[in-house]
Design a protein around this motif. Structure first.
Motif, PDB file in Angstrom:
ATOM      1  N   GLU A 120       0.833  -1.197   0.000  1.00  0.00           N
ATOM      2  CA  GLU A 120       0.000   0.000   0.000  1.00  0.00           C
ATOM      3  C   GLU A 120       0.861   1.238   0.000  1.00  0.00           C
ATOM      4  O   GLU A 120       1.960   1.251   0.550  1.00  0.00           O
ATOM      5  N   PRO A 122      -0.249   6.947   3.552  1.00  0.00           N
ATOM      6  CA  PRO A 122      -1.464   7.768   3.587  1.00  0.00           C
ATOM      7  C   PRO A 122      -1.195   9.170   3.087  1.00  0.00           C
ATOM      8  O   PRO A 122      -0.164   9.758   3.357  1.00  0.00           O
ATOM      9  N   SER A 123      -2.145   9.657   2.345  1.00  0.00           N
ATOM     10  CA  SER A 123      -1.993  10.999   1.797  1.00  0.00           C
ATOM     11  C   SER A 123      -2.557  12.023   2.771  1.00  0.00           C
ATOM     12  O   SER A 123      -3.147  11.690   3.792  1.00  0.00           O
ATOM     13  N   GLY A 144      -5.091  13.933   2.358  1.00  0.00           N
ATOM     14  CA  GLY A 144      -6.559  13.878   2.380  1.00  0.00           C
ATOM     15  C   GLY A 144      -7.049  12.858   3.385  1.00  0.00           C
ATOM     16  O   GLY A 144      -8.036  13.072   4.089  1.00  0.00           O
ATOM     17  N   ASP A 145      -6.372  11.718   3.503  1.00  0.00           N
ATOM     18  CA  ASP A 145      -6.767  10.691   4.459  1.00  0.00           C
ATOM     19  C   ASP A 145      -6.575  11.186   5.892  1.00  0.00           C
ATOM     20  O   ASP A 145      -7.403  10.926   6.769  1.00  0.00           O
ATOM     21  N   GLN A 146      -5.507  11.900   6.131  1.00  0.00           N
ATOM     22  CA  GLN A 146      -5.266  12.426   7.479  1.00  0.00           C
ATOM     23  C   GLN A 146      -6.339  13.453   7.843  1.00  0.00           C
ATOM     24  O   GLN A 146      -6.809  13.494   8.980  1.00  0.00           O
ATOM     25  N   THR A 154      -9.426  13.496   6.692  1.00  0.00           N
ATOM     26  CA  THR A 154     -10.658  12.743   6.916  1.00  0.00           C
ATOM     27  C   THR A 154     -10.657  12.127   8.307  1.00  0.00           C
ATOM     28  O   THR A 154     -11.669  12.161   9.010  1.00  0.00           O
ATOM     29  N   ARG A 155      -9.541  11.566   8.715  1.00  0.00           N
ATOM     30  CA  ARG A 155      -9.446  10.966  10.049  1.00  0.00           C
ATOM     31  C   ARG A 155      -9.613  12.029  11.138  1.00  0.00           C
ATOM     32  O   ARG A 155     -10.260  11.793  12.159  1.00  0.00           O
TER      33      ARG A 155
END
Length: 193
Positions: A2, A5-6, A8-10, A12-13
């Motif tokens: 994988e 994490p980008s 955007g993911d951080q 969102t979290r």
């Protein structure tokens, strides 16, 4: 494998954590409000029990959860409670002391949205007893024999005549169009002889 994490993911979290924190805070507030409501209802019920002049108490309309809490408090206190009203928002709770539990007629009047009046209830009960006694007396007398005021023969004699049926019965003629000629009538008569 994988990819890392980008950004955007951080983001969102982080938003999900903030939302979870807000939700937890709201749940704590709700829980605190329910505890405060329960304490307030316990005090009101306790005051009601102490007041010997009151036999029933009507509460303001409340939502389902609040009614449930109130019913629980009343049950623990050893009283009787009922909910009345049509819509979920308009339902209210009435509590009664055990020794002054409401009658079925009283509960029915509250369910219809009326105030219960003991004098009216007594009048209705007396009328109901009177009607029941009258029904019993009528049943004991037996079936009612109905006799008409006039004889139908006299009433319709102008249409059917007085002796028309007897005259028609004496004159028996076979109808030839239906196969009942003289031979058939005689053949039937001859078999019987």
């Amino acid at each position: 494998m994988e990819k890392p994490p980008s950004l955007g993911d951080q983001e969102t979290r982080r938003k999900a954590r903030e939302q979870a924190a807000r939700l937890k805070k709201l749940q704590e507030q709700e829980k605190q409000q329910k505890v405060e409501f329960r304490k307030r209802m316990e005090k009101e019920v306790s005051d009601f029990i102490q007041d010997s002049g009151q036999v029933k108490k009507k509460f303001q309309p409340m939502n389902k959860i609040e009614r449930s809490i109130l019913h629980d408090v009343v049950e623990v206190a050893g009283l009787t409670s009922f909910s009345f009203g049509e819509d979920d928002d308009c339902r209210y709770v009435m509590i009664f002391k055990k020794e002054f539990a409401p009658s079925d007629e009283e509960l029915d009047s509250y369910r219809r949205g009326e105030e219960w009046d003991p004098q009216k209830a007594e009048e209705k009960r007396k009328l109901k007893e009177l009607a029941q006694r009258q029904e019993e007396e009528a049943a004991q007398q037996g079936p009612v024999v109905v006799s008409p005021a006039s004889d139908y023969k006299d009433k319709y004699s102008h249409l059917i005549g007085k002796g028309a049926a007897k005259d028609a019965a004496h004159m028996l003629q076979a109808n030839k169009t239906y196969g009942c000629g003289e031979a058939t009538v005689q053949g039937v008569a001859g078999r019987g002889a």
